[in-house]
Design a protein around this motif. Structure first.
Motif, mmCIF file in Angstrom:
data_model
loop_
_atom_site.group_PDB
_atom_site.id
_atom_site.type_symbol
_atom_site.label_atom_id
_atom_site.label_comp_id
_atom_site.label_asym_id
_atom_site.label_seq_id
_atom_site.Cartn_x
_atom_site.Cartn_y
_atom_site.Cartn_z
ATOM 1 N N ALA A 141 0.840 -1.202 0.000
ATOM 2 C CA ALA A 141 0.000 0.000 0.000
ATOM 3 C C ALA A 141 0.874 1.250 0.000
ATOM 4 O O ALA A 141 1.869 1.325 0.719
ATOM 5 C CB ALA A 141 -0.927 -0.004 1.200
ATOM 6 N N ASP A 142 0.483 2.225 -0.809
ATOM 7 C CA ASP A 142 1.222 3.489 -0.878
ATOM 8 C C ASP A 142 0.797 4.408 0.272
ATOM 9 O O ASP A 142 -0.401 4.546 0.553
ATOM 10 C CB ASP A 142 0.950 4.190 -2.212
ATOM 11 N N SER A 154 -4.107 3.511 -3.009
ATOM 12 C CA SER A 154 -3.351 3.002 -4.151
ATOM 13 C C SER A 154 -2.287 2.036 -3.643
ATOM 14 O O SER A 154 -1.920 2.060 -2.469
ATOM 15 C CB SER A 154 -2.695 4.142 -4.941
ATOM 16 N N VAL A 155 -1.830 1.185 -4.533
ATOM 17 C CA VAL A 155 -0.775 0.241 -4.183
ATOM 18 C C VAL A 155 0.289 0.256 -5.269
ATOM 19 O O VAL A 155 0.038 0.658 -6.409
ATOM 20 C CB VAL A 155 -1.299 -1.198 -4.011
ATOM 21 N N SER A 156 1.467 -0.180 -4.912
ATOM 22 C CA SER A 156 2.526 -0.452 -5.883
ATOM 23 C C SER A 156 2.708 -1.960 -5.946
ATOM 24 O O SER A 156 2.661 -2.641 -4.914
ATOM 25 C CB SER A 156 3.829 0.230 -5.477
ATOM 26 N N CYS A 157 2.908 -2.458 -7.159
ATOM 27 C CA CYS A 157 2.913 -3.912 -7.343
ATOM 28 C C CYS A 157 4.113 -4.349 -8.180
ATOM 29 O O CYS A 157 4.391 -3.756 -9.232
ATOM 30 C CB CYS A 157 1.606 -4.344 -8.028
ATOM 31 N N MET A 190 12.923 -10.835 -6.335
ATOM 32 C CA MET A 190 12.665 -10.201 -7.630
ATOM 33 C C MET A 190 11.352 -9.419 -7.617
ATOM 34 O O MET A 190 11.293 -8.280 -8.116
ATOM 35 C CB MET A 190 12.628 -11.266 -8.729
ATOM 36 N N ALA A 191 10.306 -10.015 -7.049
ATOM 37 C CA ALA A 191 9.020 -9.315 -6.976
ATOM 38 C C ALA A 191 9.135 -8.084 -6.091
ATOM 39 O O ALA A 191 8.559 -7.023 -6.387
ATOM 40 C CB ALA A 191 7.944 -10.260 -6.446
ATOM 41 N N ASP A 192 9.885 -8.198 -5.000
ATOM 42 C CA ASP A 192 10.099 -7.076 -4.088
ATOM 43 C C ASP A 192 10.849 -5.950 -4.800
ATOM 44 O O ASP A 192 10.503 -4.761 -4.673
ATOM 45 C CB ASP A 192 10.889 -7.572 -2.880
ATOM 46 N N GLN A 193 11.849 -6.308 -5.582
ATOM 47 C CA GLN A 193 12.599 -5.290 -6.342
ATOM 48 C C GLN A 193 11.703 -4.568 -7.336
ATOM 49 O O GLN A 193 11.747 -3.339 -7.463
ATOM 50 C CB GLN A 193 13.747 -5.954 -7.091
ATOM 51 N N ALA A 194 10.903 -5.343 -8.065
ATOM 52 C CA ALA A 194 10.008 -4.735 -9.048
ATOM 53 C C ALA A 194 9.004 -3.807 -8.368
ATOM 54 O O ALA A 194 8.684 -2.730 -8.895
ATOM 55 C CB ALA A 194 9.285 -5.834 -9.835
ATOM 56 N N ALA A 204 8.488 0.199 -8.921
ATOM 57 C CA ALA A 204 7.185 0.801 -9.223
ATOM 58 C C ALA A 204 6.927 1.989 -8.300
ATOM 59 O O ALA A 204 6.417 3.029 -8.727
ATOM 60 C CB ALA A 204 6.078 -0.239 -9.083
ATOM 61 N N LYS A 205 7.291 1.864 -7.027
ATOM 62 C CA LYS A 205 7.143 2.988 -6.097
ATOM 63 C C LYS A 205 8.025 4.158 -6.531
ATOM 64 O O LYS A 205 7.624 5.323 -6.462
ATOM 65 C CB LYS A 205 7.505 2.564 -4.670
ATOM 66 N N GLY A 206 9.230 3.828 -6.985
ATOM 67 C CA GLY A 206 10.158 4.871 -7.415
ATOM 68 C C GLY A 206 9.696 5.621 -8.649
ATOM 69 O O GLY A 206 10.156 6.733 -8.915
ATOM 70 N N ARG A 207 8.796 5.024 -9.400
ATOM 71 C CA ARG A 207 8.267 5.678 -10.603
ATOM 72 C C ARG A 207 6.974 6.441 -10.328
ATOM 73 O O ARG A 207 6.213 6.736 -11.239
ATOM 74 C CB ARG A 207 8.034 4.640 -11.698
ATOM 75 N N GLY A 208 6.698 6.714 -9.068
ATOM 76 C CA GLY A 208 5.541 7.541 -8.751
ATOM 77 C C GLY A 208 4.438 6.828 -8.009
ATOM 78 O O GLY A 208 3.372 7.406 -7.778
ATOM 79 N N ARG A 209 4.631 5.563 -7.655
ATOM 80 C CA ARG A 209 3.637 4.783 -6.923
ATOM 81 C C ARG A 209 2.382 4.556 -7.776
ATOM 82 O O ARG A 209 2.333 4.953 -8.923
ATOM 83 C CB ARG A 209 3.275 5.444 -5.581
ATOM 84 N N ASP A 210 1.372 3.911 -7.179
ATOM 85 C CA ASP A 210 0.113 3.618 -7.873
ATOM 86 C C ASP A 210 0.388 3.004 -9.245
ATOM 87 O O ASP A 210 -0.143 3.454 -10.269
ATOM 88 C CB ASP A 210 -0.716 4.898 -8.002
#
Length: 567
Positions: free
Chosen positions: A177-178, A258-261, A279-283, A287-293
């Protein structure tokens, strides 16, 4: 079963004659109330076992596999109803194995009568309902009713071990969750809980009942989806993201969730659980680093960092096996009496090539991979054994205490308290010798379940400390609700207590607050006599830091320090 209640019966049988006999007997017993569904091959049976049924009658040998080989693809808790195995062999030879796969009864084909079949079905349905109620409590998260962390990893591993799972069409989704902490801080934890329930409901409603969905803890969720090709994966991800973007109305407030996935394909991780989680955690964090959601699918551009992390995981696993970890001990001093009253056990890693590795370099990897649980067990066990050795040799007084840091993931495994009980019993130690330190953030995000486990520890005499207090925005109400004994003041305030009025004011406030709740206080990171004096004037009970040790102290060196009483 109610006399008028319809009974959905699944019959898995590939022999037409045996099938006809079973159906005839069921019709004689239940008449038109029997709604019989039939599966006569492996593929049909595999699908129908996931659909609702009240009871399943299954032939032991089906096509090219046994019933057990078919059932092991499912968790017993996932089966909608009980399974009764029908076999031409002696049931005694296979009974013990069947319990592991949700089989409740075994009937020999040559001995089945209508009376026996009716009794078996009635008994198995009643027993299955009782066990489902018990399993729901043991395997599901109390707040969201999703699978809990422990059960998820069991089922995750079962999928990885299943040779029939298509690793190219099976994906792990890691969702976070963001800005969840901001929601908790602004609206309170009750609203935060409702947000978590909203997220879990959206996941359940937009994923299939064959998918595995779980709450790992806090605001972290995971899902494993099967039978999804690469072209349709983005559509599934967008569907989830859109469902989670729906505004949530709670009272008079409209909350935008919103969430990041992060998403990874099983075949990308070589069917290794830890690698896939990393790997999923990194991705997800990308995703959070690109603006979340947003969602991001793991690709090779992330692979170098992923490989390094995976390599560290493997090395940590080897470190456990090869006894490469060791403990150092930081003195805890009673400021007023200038006496050593305790020690905090801190882990270090003697890497075979890189020398001593700081915990800041490997504990985050251990945390994200789940290895923090076995590593944490090692710390507790080794710390208590060291304490016992000190006590046996009279190196410490009987009221001396040893402290260990505990990750919330250890508490979420539900066997942490059992481990403590076992170690205390083996060493004939009292619970009062141990202090468990847990971060303020963990207390806030996992407060309900964590507090239950802390109560169990307190009943043993173990004291509970909130570590790094002052960094997590605990409310006074929350503090009063938690089962704690001590506040450890974060070093960022302690280090500035002499020359920053704001920091001194905060430390004074923390100490005053602790006294109102009858908590003790420990100042972390004390480096100078001037800091110690200010802390003494303020009324802080204990202190630890570089002022009391100039190097990391091994067990033998710590004993020397005790004997010299810091002098």
């Amino acid at each position: 079963m109610d006399a008028l209640e319809a009974l959905n019966i699944l019959v898995i049988e590939d022999d037409p004659i045996d099938l006809s006999i079973i159906k005839t007997r069921l019709k004689h017993i239940y008449g038109d109330r029997a709604r019989i569904q039939v599966a006569s091959n492996y593929l049909d049976a595999s699908s129908r076992l996931r659909d609702p049924f009240d009871v399943c009658l299954m032939d032991y040998q089906l096509d090219f596999m046994t019933a057990f080989e078919l059932l092991k693809r499912l968790s017993p808790e996932d089966l909608p109803g009980p399974v009764i195995l029908i076999t031409g062999e002696d049931p005694v030879e296979i009974e013990s194995e069947g319990v592991n796969y949700g089989v409740f009864e075994f009937l020999n084909k040559s001995e089945i009568t209508e009376s026996l079949l009716r009794r078996a079905i009635t008994y198995c349905r009643a027993r299955h309902q009782d066990l489902r109620r018990i399993a729901a409590m043991a395997h599901h998260d109390q707040l969201t009713n999703l699978l809990n962390r422990h059960t998820f990893f069991e089922r995750f591993q079962r999928l990885l071990d299943d040779k029939f799972v298509d690793a190219d069409q099976t994906y792990l989704l890691y969702l976070d969750a963001d800005n969840f902490k901001a929601i908790n801080d602004t609206y309170g934890h009750n609203v935060g809980d409702q947000v978590l329930v909203f997220i879990s409901d959206a996941l359940k409603q937009n994923l299939r009942n064959t998918d595995i969905v779980a709450r790992l803890g806090g605001d972290e969720f995971v899902a494993v989806v099967q039978g999804v090709n690469r072209e349709s994966l983005p559509r599934l991800a967008e569907k989830l993201m859109n469902a989670l973007r729906e505004p949530l109305k709670i009272g008079e407030s409209i909350i935008r969730v919103s969430v990041s996935c992060g998403i990874v394909r099983f075949s990308q991780g070589g069917n290794c659980q830890e690698d896939l989680m990393i790997m999923a955690d990194q991705a997800m964090y990308r995703a959070k680093g690109r603006g979340r959601d947003n969602y991001l699918i793991f690709d090779e551009s992330m692979n170098m960092a992923g490989r390094l992390k995976a390599q560290t995981v493997q090395q940590l696993r080897s470190a456990l096996q090869n006894d490469e970890f060791f403990l150092v001990f930081e003195p805890q001093l009673n400021i007023a009496e200038q006496k050593m009253v305790g020690a905090e056990a801190l882990i270090r890693w003697q890497h075979p090539l890189n020398g001593v590795v700081s915990p800041s370099e490997f504990l985050p990897v251990a945390e994200s991979s789940g290895l923090i649980v076995p590593i944490g067990r090692w710390v507790v066990s080794r710390a208590l054994k060291t304490y016992h050795q000190w006590l046996t040799t009279k190196a410490i007084p009987e009221n001396f205490r040893i402290a260990v840091n505990v990750s919330p993931k250890q508490l979420l495994t539900k066997d942490f308290v059992d481990l403590v009980v076992e170690e205390l019993y083996k060493l004939d130690l009292k619970g009062e010798c141990l202090q468990v330190e847990i971060s303020e953030h963990a207390m806030l995000t996992e407060s309900e379940f964590v507090n239950e486990e802390l109560i169990r520890l307190s009943k043993l005499g173990v004291t509970i400390a909130i570590d790094d207090f002052g960094t997590g925005y605990s409310s006074i109400t929350k503090l009063s609700e938690m089962n704690i004994d001590c506040l450890k003041l974060d070093m960022k305030y302690v280090s500035r207590v002499c020359d920053d009025k704001h920091s001194r004011c905060l430390v004074e406030s923390f100490v005053f607050l602790a006294k109102q709740f009858n908590y003790s206080t420990i100042a972390e990171g004390v480096e100078t006599p001037e800091q110690e004096q200010v802390l003494k004037d303020i009324g802080c009970d204990m202190a630890q830091g570089w002022l009391y040790r100039d190097v990391d102290l091994l067990a033998e060196q710590f004993v020397g320090k005790i004997n010299g009483q810091l002098g």
